[in-house]
Design a protein around this motif. Sequence first.
Motif, PDB file in Angstrom:
ATOM      1  N   ALA A  12     -12.646  -6.535   1.352  1.00  0.00           N
ATOM      2  CA  ALA A  12     -12.942  -6.118  -0.338  1.00  0.00           C
ATOM      3  C   ALA A  12     -12.360  -7.739  -0.881  1.00  0.00           C
ATOM      4  CB  ALA A  12     -13.380  -5.655  -0.675  1.00  0.00           C
ATOM      5  N   LYS A  20      -1.574   2.472  -0.981  1.00  0.00           N
ATOM      6  CA  LYS A  20      -1.168   3.311  -0.017  1.00  0.00           C
ATOM      7  C   LYS A  20      -0.598   3.711  -0.700  1.00  0.00           C
ATOM      8  CE  LYS A  20      -0.169   1.246   3.964  1.00  0.00           C
ATOM      9  NZ  LYS A  20       0.440   0.964   5.120  1.00  0.00           N
ATOM     10  N   PRO A  69      -8.887   2.948  -4.739  1.00  0.00           N
ATOM     11  CA  PRO A  69      -8.406   3.663  -3.660  1.00  0.00           C
ATOM     12  C   PRO A  69      -9.603   3.151  -1.916  1.00  0.00           C
ATOM     13  CG  PRO A  69      -8.698   5.039  -5.446  1.00  0.00           C
ATOM     14  CD  PRO A  69      -8.860   3.911  -5.340  1.00  0.00           C
ATOM     15  N   LEU A  70     -10.580   2.644  -2.245  1.00  0.00           N
ATOM     16  CA  LEU A  70     -11.432   2.300  -1.786  1.00  0.00           C
ATOM     17  C   LEU A  70     -11.467   0.836  -0.853  1.00  0.00           C
ATOM     18  CD1 LEU A  70     -14.882   3.732  -3.315  1.00  0.00           C
ATOM     19  CD2 LEU A  70     -13.561   4.586  -1.387  1.00  0.00           C
ATOM     20  N   LEU A  71     -10.415   0.298  -1.275  1.00  0.00           N
ATOM     21  CA  LEU A  71     -10.211  -1.227  -1.040  1.00  0.00           C
ATOM     22  C   LEU A  71      -9.697  -1.551  -0.034  1.00  0.00           C
ATOM     23  CD1 LEU A  71      -8.057  -3.037  -4.292  1.00  0.00           C
ATOM     24  CD2 LEU A  71     -10.882  -3.558  -3.327  1.00  0.00           C
ATOM     25  N   THR A  72     -10.487  -2.190   0.444  1.00  0.00           N
ATOM     26  CA  THR A  72      -9.775  -2.458   1.930  1.00  0.00           C
ATOM     27  C   THR A  72      -9.943  -4.664   2.165  1.00  0.00           C
ATOM     28  OG1 THR A  72     -12.083  -3.694   3.138  1.00  0.00           O
ATOM     29  CG2 THR A  72     -11.623  -1.293   3.230  1.00  0.00           C
ATOM     30  N   HIS A 116     -11.560   2.650 -10.224  1.00  0.00           N
ATOM     31  CA  HIS A 116     -12.504   3.648  -9.474  1.00  0.00           C
ATOM     32  C   HIS A 116     -12.358   3.291  -7.822  1.00  0.00           C
ATOM     33  CE1 HIS A 116     -13.262   5.812 -12.546  1.00  0.00           C
ATOM     34  NE2 HIS A 116     -13.853   5.526 -13.384  1.00  0.00           N
ATOM     35  N   THR A 117     -12.331   2.220  -7.625  1.00  0.00           N
ATOM     36  CA  THR A 117     -13.035   0.900  -6.561  1.00  0.00           C
ATOM     37  C   THR A 117     -11.385   0.938  -5.632  1.00  0.00           C
ATOM     38  OG1 THR A 117     -12.410  -1.512  -7.155  1.00  0.00           O
ATOM     39  CG2 THR A 117     -14.868  -0.158  -7.034  1.00  0.00           C
TER      40      THR A 117
END
Length: 188
Positions: free
Chosen positions: A167, A186, A161-164, A158-159
Amino acid sequence: LMGSITADGGAPWVPPLPPNANPQAMASFKQAQALAAGPLVQARNFAVMSGTNAGISCVMRRIRGVDDIQGSMTAAFGSGVLFSLVSGMGTPNPVANAITSGVGFAVFQGGFFMIGQRFSKPQGVSEHNYYARTSSMLQNLGLEKYEKNFRKGLLTDHTLPLLTDSALKDVKIPPGPRLIILDQIKRG
């Protein structure tokens, strides 16, 4: 505690050693002394055994990232060796006796580990489902060794798409693999 459960308060009883005993009999006598010693000696031996086992087990788990039979048996081997050396067993050849004790401890620990594995419940299916896409992506990229980093950081499917970059840096993934992972996410 060890001495309080007997009527004599834990006073050791060891059979007398004949005056003309050979070295093997002397080694057996030393083993009997180590096992039948007073409560303080027994407590020391137990502390050495359990402390060494716990310490080595933690180090192995930290280095390898898994709690498996190899780490368990390595810890048991180390505790067996130190128990043998501290308790004074095996006077004719302490090194050989320490190695033998270590191997014996490792075999028993390995057996207990396997029994525990057989009777413990398998890893929850729901937990595996949280990391299925993550695990698949890392395997496709040849970066499966970083899966434990994702699990430690609770970076689930779930995380993704939010990864940076930060992180991934927080879970100690090096710059090269971070760029590859971010590029893959991406692309979709």
